[in-house]
Design a protein around this motif. Structure first.
Motif, PDB file in Angstrom:
ATOM      1  N   LEU A  13       0.820  -1.213   0.000  1.00 21.99           N
ATOM      2  CA  LEU A  13       0.000   0.000   0.000  1.00 21.99           C
ATOM      3  C   LEU A  13       0.853   1.260   0.000  1.00 21.99           C
ATOM      4  O   LEU A  13       0.443   2.290  -0.538  1.00 21.99           O
ATOM      5  CB  LEU A  13      -0.960  -0.006   1.198  1.00 21.99           C
ATOM      6  CG  LEU A  13      -2.070  -1.048   1.116  1.00 21.99           C
ATOM      7  CD1 LEU A  13      -2.846  -1.095   2.430  1.00 21.99           C
ATOM      8  CD2 LEU A  13      -2.989  -0.785  -0.059  1.00 21.99           C
ATOM      9  N   ASN A  16       1.708   1.678  -3.624  1.00 20.29           N
ATOM     10  CA  ASN A  16       0.550   2.046  -4.440  1.00 20.29           C
ATOM     11  C   ASN A  16      -0.712   1.907  -3.596  1.00 20.29           C
ATOM     12  O   ASN A  16      -1.246   0.808  -3.456  1.00 20.29           O
ATOM     13  CB  ASN A  16       0.464   1.159  -5.687  1.00 20.29           C
ATOM     14  CG  ASN A  16      -0.708   1.520  -6.573  1.00 20.29           C
ATOM     15  OD1 ASN A  16      -1.492   2.413  -6.274  1.00 20.29           O
ATOM     16  ND2 ASN A  16      -0.835   0.800  -7.680  1.00 20.29           N
ATOM     17  N   ARG A  18      -3.575   2.559  -4.231  1.00 23.63           N
ATOM     18  CA  ARG A  18      -4.765   2.205  -5.012  1.00 23.63           C
ATOM     19  C   ARG A  18      -4.869   0.709  -5.294  1.00 23.63           C
ATOM     20  O   ARG A  18      -5.813   0.264  -5.953  1.00 23.63           O
ATOM     21  CB  ARG A  18      -4.766   2.990  -6.318  1.00 23.63           C
ATOM     22  CG  ARG A  18      -4.873   4.502  -6.053  1.00 23.63           C
ATOM     23  CD  ARG A  18      -4.935   5.265  -7.315  1.00 23.63           C
ATOM     24  NE  ARG A  18      -6.192   4.925  -7.987  1.00 23.63           N
ATOM     25  CZ  ARG A  18      -6.646   5.528  -9.058  1.00 23.63           C
ATOM     26  NH1 ARG A  18      -5.948   6.485  -9.609  1.00 23.63           N
ATOM     27  NH2 ARG A  18      -7.783   5.173  -9.606  1.00 23.63           N
ATOM     28  N   LEU A  19      -3.917  -0.078  -4.827  1.00 22.22           N
ATOM     29  CA  LEU A  19      -3.997  -1.526  -5.040  1.00 22.22           C
ATOM     30  C   LEU A  19      -5.258  -2.071  -4.386  1.00 22.22           C
ATOM     31  O   LEU A  19      -5.632  -1.666  -3.288  1.00 22.22           O
ATOM     32  CB  LEU A  19      -2.793  -2.235  -4.411  1.00 22.22           C
ATOM     33  CG  LEU A  19      -1.485  -2.220  -5.185  1.00 22.22           C
ATOM     34  CD1 LEU A  19      -0.389  -2.891  -4.352  1.00 22.22           C
ATOM     35  CD2 LEU A  19      -1.631  -2.925  -6.520  1.00 22.22           C
ATOM     36  N   SER A  20      -5.888  -2.996  -5.063  1.00 15.10           N
ATOM     37  CA  SER A  20      -7.076  -3.630  -4.472  1.00 15.10           C
ATOM     38  C   SER A  20      -6.637  -4.701  -3.479  1.00 15.10           C
ATOM     39  O   SER A  20      -5.519  -5.231  -3.551  1.00 15.10           O
ATOM     40  CB  SER A  20      -7.935  -4.273  -5.562  1.00 15.10           C
ATOM     41  OG  SER A  20      -7.271  -5.413  -6.094  1.00 15.10           O
ATOM     42  N   TYR A  21      -7.522  -4.982  -2.554  1.00 16.73           N
ATOM     43  CA  TYR A  21      -7.231  -6.051  -1.600  1.00 16.73           C
ATOM     44  C   TYR A  21      -7.039  -7.370  -2.329  1.00 16.73           C
ATOM     45  O   TYR A  21      -6.232  -8.201  -1.912  1.00 16.73           O
ATOM     46  CB  TYR A  21      -8.347  -6.168  -0.561  1.00 16.73           C
ATOM     47  CG  TYR A  21      -8.437  -5.003   0.395  1.00 16.73           C
ATOM     48  CD1 TYR A  21      -7.421  -4.057   0.506  1.00 16.73           C
ATOM     49  CD2 TYR A  21      -9.544  -4.839   1.205  1.00 16.73           C
ATOM     50  CE1 TYR A  21      -7.504  -2.996   1.387  1.00 16.73           C
ATOM     51  CE2 TYR A  21      -9.631  -3.776   2.100  1.00 16.73           C
ATOM     52  CZ  TYR A  21      -8.618  -2.862   2.173  1.00 16.73           C
ATOM     53  OH  TYR A  21      -8.709  -1.815   3.068  1.00 16.73           O
ATOM     54  N   ALA A  22      -7.751  -7.565  -3.438  1.00 16.28           N
ATOM     55  CA  ALA A  22      -7.617  -8.808  -4.214  1.00 16.28           C
ATOM     56  C   ALA A  22      -6.207  -8.937  -4.788  1.00 16.28           C
ATOM     57  O   ALA A  22      -5.622 -10.029  -4.777  1.00 16.28           O
ATOM     58  CB  ALA A  22      -8.658  -8.842  -5.327  1.00 16.28           C
ATOM     59  N   GLU A  23      -5.641  -7.835  -5.289  1.00 14.43           N
ATOM     60  CA  GLU A  23      -4.283  -7.881  -5.835  1.00 14.43           C
ATOM     61  C   GLU A  23      -3.264  -8.193  -4.742  1.00 14.43           C
ATOM     62  O   GLU A  23      -2.354  -9.008  -4.943  1.00 14.43           O
ATOM     63  CB  GLU A  23      -3.925  -6.546  -6.496  1.00 14.43           C
ATOM     64  CG  GLU A  23      -4.684  -6.266  -7.776  1.00 14.43           C
ATOM     65  CD  GLU A  23      -4.425  -4.865  -8.280  1.00 14.43           C
ATOM     66  OE1 GLU A  23      -3.640  -4.743  -9.246  1.00 14.43           O
ATOM     67  OE2 GLU A  23      -4.990  -3.904  -7.713  1.00 14.43           O
ATOM     68  N   PRO A  32      -8.837 -12.021  -0.133  1.00 14.79           N
ATOM     69  CA  PRO A  32      -9.069 -10.582   0.001  1.00 14.79           C
ATOM     70  C   PRO A  32      -9.666 -10.221   1.369  1.00 14.79           C
ATOM     71  O   PRO A  32      -9.355  -9.165   1.926  1.00 14.79           O
ATOM     72  CB  PRO A  32     -10.032 -10.255  -1.133  1.00 14.79           C
ATOM     73  CG  PRO A  32      -9.764 -11.300  -2.166  1.00 14.79           C
ATOM     74  CD  PRO A  32      -9.431 -12.542  -1.372  1.00 14.79           C
ATOM     75  N   HIS A  36      -8.410  -7.438   4.026  1.00 12.23           N
ATOM     76  CA  HIS A  36      -9.314  -6.429   4.574  1.00 12.23           C
ATOM     77  C   HIS A  36      -9.251  -6.407   6.103  1.00 12.23           C
ATOM     78  O   HIS A  36      -9.126  -5.335   6.705  1.00 12.23           O
ATOM     79  CB  HIS A  36     -10.753  -6.692   4.109  1.00 12.23           C
ATOM     80  CG  HIS A  36     -11.748  -5.758   4.710  1.00 12.23           C
ATOM     81  ND1 HIS A  36     -11.898  -4.460   4.279  1.00 12.23           N
ATOM     82  CD2 HIS A  36     -12.630  -5.923   5.725  1.00 12.23           C
ATOM     83  CE1 HIS A  36     -12.831  -3.877   5.003  1.00 12.23           C
ATOM     84  NE2 HIS A  36     -13.293  -4.748   5.885  1.00 12.23           N
TER      85      HIS A  36
END
Length: 148
Positions: A13, A16, A18-23, A32, A36
């Motif tokens: 994080l 980046n 903006r990374l999704s939790y899935a990534e 994910p 979270h």
């Protein structure tokens, strides 16, 4: 206690936001939902305090970055001086320091004329300030956040 997964999440994080939790989950072999839960735990613990957008100040017309060392008249002047520095929008960072300066501030201005006006008309007139020394940054080759 922060474990390796927490460190990996923090580092991802930080690189980046903006990374999704899935990534992040995929890169770490977890779900994910696990990411979270970990992020929420890190927020509640005060380890993660927010997310930021990084802006190129030069593209907004701020061509000069300076560091200004401030010597206060007295150590007790720090709280009131800090409040006055907070009122200067050009001051983007401030540090209470040991050594030669009482306070070190980072300032961003559009040009030399704006710097001179800031110094003469708004900064050096603060009664708590005894003296200042200005260092103009020529470039910032390293800018990064600390890694976990």
């Amino acid at each position: 206690m922060i474990d390796n997964l927490d460190k990996n999440i923090i580092n991802a994080l930080t690189e980046n936001a903006r990374l999704s939790y899935a990534e992040i989950a995929k890169d770490n072999g977890v779900s994910p939902a696990t990411v979270h839960v970990r992020v929420e735990k890190l927020r509640k613990a005060g380890v993660i305090t927010g997310a930021r957008t990084t802006v190129d100040a030069r593209k907004l017309g701020y061509d000069i970055t300076c560091f200004i060392g401030i010597i206060l008249r007295q150590a007790g002047d720090y709280p009131s001086a800090l409040e006055k520095l907070r009122g200067l929008p050009e001051v983007t960072e401030a540090y209470y320091t040991t050594g030669q300066y009482s306070v070190l501030i980072k300032v961003m201005v559009r040009n030399i004329d704006d710097l001179q006006k800031l110094l003469v008309e708004r900064l050096q007139v603060i009664e708590e300030i005894q003296s200042t020394e200005t260092l103009i940054s020529l470039q910032a080759p390293i800018q990064r956040s600390i890694r976990a």
